[in-house]
Design an enzyme around this catalytic site. Sequence first.
Site, PDB file in Angstrom:
ATOM      1  N   ARG A 157      45.707 -89.175 -19.563  1.00 25.63           N
ATOM      2  CA  ARG A 157      46.912 -89.435 -20.429  1.00 25.63           C
ATOM      3  C   ARG A 157      47.448 -87.767 -20.685  1.00 25.63           C
ATOM      4  O   ARG A 157      46.445 -87.174 -20.787  1.00 25.63           O
ATOM      5  CB  ARG A 157      46.922 -90.463 -21.405  1.00 25.63           C
ATOM      6  CG  ARG A 157      46.453 -91.835 -20.897  1.00 25.63           C
ATOM      7  CD  ARG A 157      46.370 -92.655 -22.203  1.00 25.63           C
ATOM      8  NE  ARG A 157      45.798 -93.976 -21.950  1.00 25.63           N
ATOM      9  CZ  ARG A 157      44.703 -94.442 -22.050  1.00 25.63           C
ATOM     10  NH1 ARG A 157      43.730 -93.671 -22.215  1.00 25.63           N
ATOM     11  NH2 ARG A 157      44.489 -95.732 -21.668  1.00 25.63           N
ATOM     12  N   LYS A 188      43.261 -93.595 -26.068  1.00 28.67           N
ATOM     13  CA  LYS A 188      43.703 -94.577 -27.116  1.00 28.67           C
ATOM     14  C   LYS A 188      42.829 -95.500 -27.883  1.00 28.67           C
ATOM     15  O   LYS A 188      41.749 -95.770 -27.439  1.00 28.67           O
ATOM     16  CB  LYS A 188      44.720 -95.632 -26.245  1.00 28.67           C
ATOM     17  CG  LYS A 188      46.115 -95.211 -25.765  1.00 28.67           C
ATOM     18  CD  LYS A 188      46.974 -96.389 -25.254  1.00 28.67           C
ATOM     19  CE  LYS A 188      48.245 -95.931 -24.735  1.00 28.67           C
ATOM     20  NZ  LYS A 188      49.055 -96.925 -24.072  1.00 28.67           N
ATOM     21  N   HIS A 256      52.659 -89.001 -16.486  1.00 28.25           N
ATOM     22  CA  HIS A 256      52.185 -90.456 -16.524  1.00 28.25           C
ATOM     23  C   HIS A 256      52.234 -91.030 -15.008  1.00 28.25           C
ATOM     24  O   HIS A 256      51.687 -91.748 -14.565  1.00 28.25           O
ATOM     25  CB  HIS A 256      52.950 -91.206 -17.303  1.00 28.25           C
ATOM     26  CG  HIS A 256      51.854 -92.145 -18.021  1.00 28.25           C
ATOM     27  ND1 HIS A 256      50.933 -91.898 -18.877  1.00 28.25           N
ATOM     28  CD2 HIS A 256      52.069 -93.703 -17.958  1.00 28.25           C
ATOM     29  CE1 HIS A 256      50.197 -93.100 -19.186  1.00 28.25           C
ATOM     30  NE2 HIS A 256      50.652 -94.087 -18.596  1.00 28.25           N
ATOM     31  N   ARG A 259      48.985 -89.929 -13.173  1.00 25.36           N
ATOM     32  CA  ARG A 259      48.128 -91.005 -13.825  1.00 25.36           C
ATOM     33  C   ARG A 259      48.379 -92.233 -12.764  1.00 25.36           C
ATOM     34  O   ARG A 259      47.225 -92.764 -12.420  1.00 25.36           O
ATOM     35  CB  ARG A 259      48.323 -91.369 -15.179  1.00 25.36           C
ATOM     36  CG  ARG A 259      47.291 -92.269 -15.709  1.00 25.36           C
ATOM     37  CD  ARG A 259      47.190 -92.317 -17.130  1.00 25.36           C
ATOM     38  NE  ARG A 259      46.790 -93.703 -17.704  1.00 25.36           N
ATOM     39  CZ  ARG A 259      45.797 -93.963 -18.093  1.00 25.36           C
ATOM     40  NH1 ARG A 259      44.617 -93.107 -17.803  1.00 25.36           N
ATOM     41  NH2 ARG A 259      45.209 -95.158 -18.711  1.00 25.36           N
ATOM     42  N   HIS A 282      41.285 -98.629 -19.605  1.00 25.31           N
ATOM     43  CA  HIS A 282      42.242 -99.832 -19.969  1.00 25.31           C
ATOM     44  C   HIS A 282      41.065-100.702 -20.886  1.00 25.31           C
ATOM     45  O   HIS A 282      40.108-100.972 -20.282  1.00 25.31           O
ATOM     46  CB  HIS A 282      42.692-100.282 -18.878  1.00 25.31           C
ATOM     47  CG  HIS A 282      43.778 -99.924 -18.207  1.00 25.31           C
ATOM     48  ND1 HIS A 282      44.286 -99.967 -16.949  1.00 25.31           N
ATOM     49  CD2 HIS A 282      44.679 -98.790 -18.881  1.00 25.31           C
ATOM     50  CE1 HIS A 282      45.371 -99.159 -16.824  1.00 25.31           C
ATOM     51  NE2 HIS A 282      45.656 -98.492 -17.950  1.00 25.31           N
ATOM     52  N   TYR A 291      48.332-102.406 -10.893  1.00 19.07           N
ATOM     53  CA  TYR A 291      48.216-101.129  -9.604  1.00 19.07           C
ATOM     54  C   TYR A 291      47.939-102.008  -8.249  1.00 19.07           C
ATOM     55  O   TYR A 291      48.091-101.594  -7.198  1.00 19.07           O
ATOM     56  CB  TYR A 291      47.131-100.551  -9.926  1.00 19.07           C
ATOM     57  CG  TYR A 291      47.506 -99.427 -11.051  1.00 19.07           C
ATOM     58  CD1 TYR A 291      48.477 -98.633 -11.031  1.00 19.07           C
ATOM     59  CD2 TYR A 291      47.031 -99.734 -12.183  1.00 19.07           C
ATOM     60  CE1 TYR A 291      48.907 -97.821 -11.989  1.00 19.07           C
ATOM     61  CE2 TYR A 291      47.456 -98.807 -13.349  1.00 19.07           C
ATOM     62  CZ  TYR A 291      48.569 -97.854 -13.153  1.00 19.07           C
ATOM     63  OH  TYR A 291      48.957 -97.128 -14.171  1.00 19.07           O
TER      64      TYR A 291
END
Length: 318
Positions: A157, A188, A256, A259, A282, A291
Site C-alpha cells: 500500500r 492497516k 494502488h 497493488r 487482508h 481478484y
Amino acid sequence: MSHAGPARSDDAGLVRAYLDHVRVDKRLADRTLALYAADLDKLQAYAREAGVALADVMPAHVRRWVAQMHSGGRSARGIALILSGWRGFYGWLGRQGLIQQHPVNDVRAPKAGKPLPKALPVDEAVRLMGHEDAEDDPALEARDACIAELLYGCGLRIGELVGLDAAASATARGWIDLGGAEAHVLGKGSKRRSVPVGRAALDALRRWLDLRPTFARDDAALFIGQRGGRLTPQYIRVRLKRRSLQAGLATPVHPHMLRHSYASHVLQSSGDLRAVQELLGHASIGTTQVYTRLDFQHLARVYDAAHPRAQARKPRAK
C-alpha cells in the site's frame, strides 16, 4: 390498509404543487427540476398502471416498482436517485397531512455491485517496470524505478511504502531486509507483516541506496526528496503517473493499481487465493476474492483470443 382504487384526478395537481414548492423554496436549477419532474412522471405512470392514487401508494407498491426497474436494466444508482425524488415528494405530502404512511422511507435501492479494481495487463506492467528516463537525474530515476518495483513486486500500500525506513530500528514503521529478501511493513490496523521481495526489486533497491546519500540529510526515510525529507503519498502519485505516461501506457497508473496488478498476476500464476490474502495483508479472505473476478476476466480474454470456437464467424462477402 387502503385498497387500490381508481387513481384520483388530483394526482397531477399534487405533483405540480410539489414541483412549484421545490422550485421556489429550494431554488433548484432547471436541470434538477426537470429530473424531479421526470421521476414523478414515472411514479404517476406506475400508480396509474396499478390503479392506485398517489396518496394511497403503499410500500409494497414501491418495492414492486423498484423490482421492475431493476429487472428492466436500470442501475442501482439510478434507482436510488429515483427513490430519493419520490421520498422527497411523499415527505412533502406527509407535511401537508395528505398521507397516513410514508411509502418510500423503508424502501432501499438494490445494492450496487462493487466495481472491479483496476489492474494492468501483464505486458503493460512489464513495460512500466522496464521504463528508464534517461533525461532525469540519475538519483531521481533510481528512486522512482525502485518505488515502482516495490509497489508492483511486493503489493505494498502507498502508506506502507512511504513508511519504510532505510534501516531497521526500534522506531522504524517498516524496512527492507536485503539479505533476507523481505519487506517488513506496518499495514492497516497497525498489523505487521513480511512480504517477499523479488530479485528485480532488490536490484532496484540497491541502485537507489547507492545514490540515496546524494539526497540524504540525516533522514531515516528510505524514500526521500532532493531536500532530504520523506516523500508524501501525493508526491509519489504524481511521479508514478508521470512515469506511466512516459512509458506509453494508455492509462495513467496510480500506486494502488500496482497493488491490484500484483495481486491479480500472482493469482493468475498460482491460483492460491489464501497465499494472496497473506501477501496483501487482508484480514478477510472475502476482500481478496475480488481478484478471482479479475482472474476470470483474464481467462476469458485468453479463451476469446485462442479458442477456435470463440471466434465470431465473419459474414461472407456478397
